[in-house]
Design an enzyme around this catalytic site. Structure first.
Site, PDB file in Angstrom:
ATOM      1  N   HIS A 468       0.785  -1.301   0.137  1.00 33.16           N
ATOM      2  CA  HIS A 468      -0.003   0.067   0.043  1.00 33.16           C
ATOM      3  C   HIS A 468       1.161   1.040  -0.076  1.00 33.16           C
ATOM      4  O   HIS A 468       0.691   2.177   0.797  1.00 33.16           O
ATOM      5  CB  HIS A 468      -0.930  -0.143   1.369  1.00 33.16           C
ATOM      6  CG  HIS A 468      -1.883  -1.067   1.217  1.00 33.16           C
ATOM      7  ND1 HIS A 468      -2.604  -1.481   2.462  1.00 33.16           N
ATOM      8  CD2 HIS A 468      -2.511  -1.731   0.246  1.00 33.16           C
ATOM      9  CE1 HIS A 468      -3.450  -2.468   2.081  1.00 33.16           C
ATOM     10  NE2 HIS A 468      -3.309  -2.839   0.858  1.00 33.16           N
ATOM     11  N   ASN A 512      -7.126   0.156   3.447  1.00 32.44           N
ATOM     12  CA  ASN A 512      -6.557  -0.097   2.193  1.00 32.44           C
ATOM     13  C   ASN A 512      -6.911   1.111   1.217  1.00 32.44           C
ATOM     14  O   ASN A 512      -7.911   1.484   1.291  1.00 32.44           O
ATOM     15  CB  ASN A 512      -7.418  -1.369   1.577  1.00 32.44           C
ATOM     16  CG  ASN A 512      -7.329  -2.713   2.455  1.00 32.44           C
ATOM     17  OD1 ASN A 512      -7.883  -2.361   3.666  1.00 32.44           O
ATOM     18  ND2 ASN A 512      -6.924  -3.797   1.991  1.00 32.44           N
TER      19      ASN A 512
END
Length: 544
Positions: A468, A512
């Site tokens: 990420h 996320n």
């Protein structure tokens, strides 16, 4: 379709919009632009091979994977490569370096080594990119802790709604799972005052076969554009065409072409477009800009800087016997036991796994996922029934700082001839302390659900494992040297260059980030459409 001709002896592709990268965000751009105006031609290129029938389909949509998660683990392991070698910088004194633990025991002890890079950061070079392998978790950023103020609350609400629609996000597809409800109810009882919710996921359960789930990849987002037989003439994908650099005309402040390499023949050709959109990932996008002399020394000091990646703690537990037995009154368990009286668990074999989250909050500023995900980090012993296993994954944020950055070597290249990225990344004291607290929270939550399985004891994964990475091409309100693009993801002082992906997210981020990156892409795509329509209008007027 793109038109072809020759310029200075080179084959040239002509289009309205060139998108580099076929992952989820490139797909968001293509779909948003073509939906808004079917007269706008979009050419998408990707250096990777197309390995699925539909463009960028999710690998979890395979029947074999749906019937056995181990198939997906091996598929992922075969696709991922490492993004970067370690930087050469060595700290002068280890005592001055914040230590980020690799392992934390149940008693709170820790050991670990400092990191000066992201050793576990992966890269996927195929059509669909990480969008063919991602977890499909699509939470929204916390409005205070994570979300930027580049859009108003009302704008964020609209953008998130549109992104959820494109991604087919839902939080209801696992409600009927016995284990889902068991885990959720157990957590609600044990952690009063905290929100325990269904994990938002980009997927759709089949209406004809409830055991089959269609997971969202770029193919889902593209819709009919993902079909190789699509022939409406306004979208085309060229696989195994890598973009090596953009050709910049400094006088006009415009990109006048993109240099492409046919990866199969090594032919160098040119793509010319009205607007260029680079969606090659937070690191590789920065590398294309570096190779195009769009760098710190040419007026973009924030390029590659303010890099963030999440801290990530994981563990695996086997649910305790008393919890399993508490479900046995359910008619589905009774029916299963009638058919399979030798099964000691009495859990239907086709019972879907839990998909639970405890979202980011001000008191607990980390994102949690409690599930049975096939992309796991430990080989479960065959002696443990997989229906008992829970994966706990906790993600903490790291504050954006100028000193965390990626640079590129002008001498060393990667396997595809591009400048090799070298990542300089340190976790600060405050971030490390927050990660330690997050770890203890995970241990406490796990203790209420079951016992750690061999190899699944609590541990921190090496930096980069969260996949990420954000901030390398961060968006900002003004061209003050602390951002690379504006709120429309348009590169400052360049008339026709846009950046897509998690790299534009300017803030700290625990959840996320893909859905948030899609929000930026939707706003940006509309700006692209507006500018091309205006340009075509001017061209029409000039012909009158």
């Amino acid at each position: 379709m793109s038109a072809q001709n020759e310029v200075d002896g080179r084959r040239t592709l002509e289009t309205d919009v060139l998108i580099v990268g076929s992952g989820p965000i490139g797909a968001v751009y293509a779909r948003t632009i073509t939906d808004a105006d079917k007269s706008i031609n979009v050419l998408m290129v990707d250096m990777g091979e197309q390995k699925t029938r539909l463009i960028g389909d999710h690998k979890k949509n395979s029947i074999a994977v749906q019937r056995g998660s181990a198939h997906f683990t091996s598929t992922v392991q075969g696709a991922l490569g490492l993004l970067s070698e370690s930087a050469n910088a060595v700290p002068a004194s280890l005592d001055t370096v914040p230590r980020f633990p690799d392992v934390v025991s149940s008693t709170g002890g820790a050991n670990g080594l400092p990191h000066n890079d992201l050793p576990a950061a992966p890269v996927v070079r195929e059509v669909g990119g990480m969008g063919s392998y991602w977890s499909c978790a699509t939470p929204e950023q916390h409005s205070v802790i994570e979300r930027s103020d580049l859009f108003s609350n009302e704008e964020w609400s609209v953008l998130y709604g549109q992104a959820r629609t494109l991604f087919h996000t839902t939080d209801r597809e696992f409600d009927h799972s016995l284990r889902h409800q068991l885990v959720k109810d157990t957590l609600i009882r044990a952690h009063k005052g905290r929100e325990v919710a269904n994990l938002p996921l980009a997927c759709q359960r089949s209406t004809s076969n409830s055991e089959y789930v269609r997971w969202t990849g770029p193919a889902t987002i593209l819709g009919k554009l993902a079909d190789p037989t699509y022939n409406d003439g306004n979208f085309e994908l060229k696989a195994q065409y890598g973009c090596t650099r953009l050709l910049l005309d400094a006088a006009s402040k415009r990109i006048v072409g993109a240099e492409l390499t046919d990866m199969l023949t090594n032919e160098i050709l040119l793509a010319r477009a009205k607007r260029y959109i680079i969606c090659a990932g937070a690191i590789l996008t920065t590398g294309i800009l570096f190779n195009s002399h769009i760098r710190s020394e040419t007026g973009y000091p924030a390029l590659g800087r303010y890099l963030t990646e999440q801290t990530m703690a994981v563990c695996q537990v086997a649910m305790r016997k008393s919890l399993i037995q508490s479900m046995w009154h359910d008619p589905r368990c009774r029916e299963h036991f009638r058919k399979f009286p030798e099964d000691p668990l009495r859990i239907p074999f086709n019972d879907p796994p839990p998909e639970i989250t405890i979202p980011v909050s001000e008191n607990y500023p980390w994102h949690t996922q409690i599930q049975r995900d096939p992309f796991h980090y430990n080989t479960v012993p065959t002696s443990i029934d997989s229906r008992l296993i829970l994966d706990l994954r906790f993600f903490g944020y790291v504050k954006p700082v100028y000193e965390n950055y990626v640079e590129f070597s002008s001498e060393v290249t990667d396997l595809f001839g591009m400048p090799q990225p070298i990542i300089h990344y340190r976790i600060g004291n405050e971030d490390s302390e927050r990660a330690q607290t997050m770890m203890q929270d995970m241990i406490n939550i796990a203790a209420g659900l079951g016992d750690f399985i061999p190899g699944g004891e609590p541990k921190f994964l090496a930096p980069g494992a969260a996949t990420h990475i954000c901030g390398t091409t961060r968006a900002g309100k003004e061209d003050d040297g602390h951002s690379v693009v504006d709120r429309d993801s348009k590169v400052w002082r360049l008339e026709n260059l846009f950046i897509g992906g998690c790299g534009v997210i300017p803030t700290q981020n625990a959840c996320n980030p893909t859905l948030t990156a899609a929000c930026f892409a939707i706003a940006s795509a509309r700006k692209v459409v507006e500018e091309i329509q205006a340009l075509k209008g001017q061209q029409y007027q000039s012909k009158l």
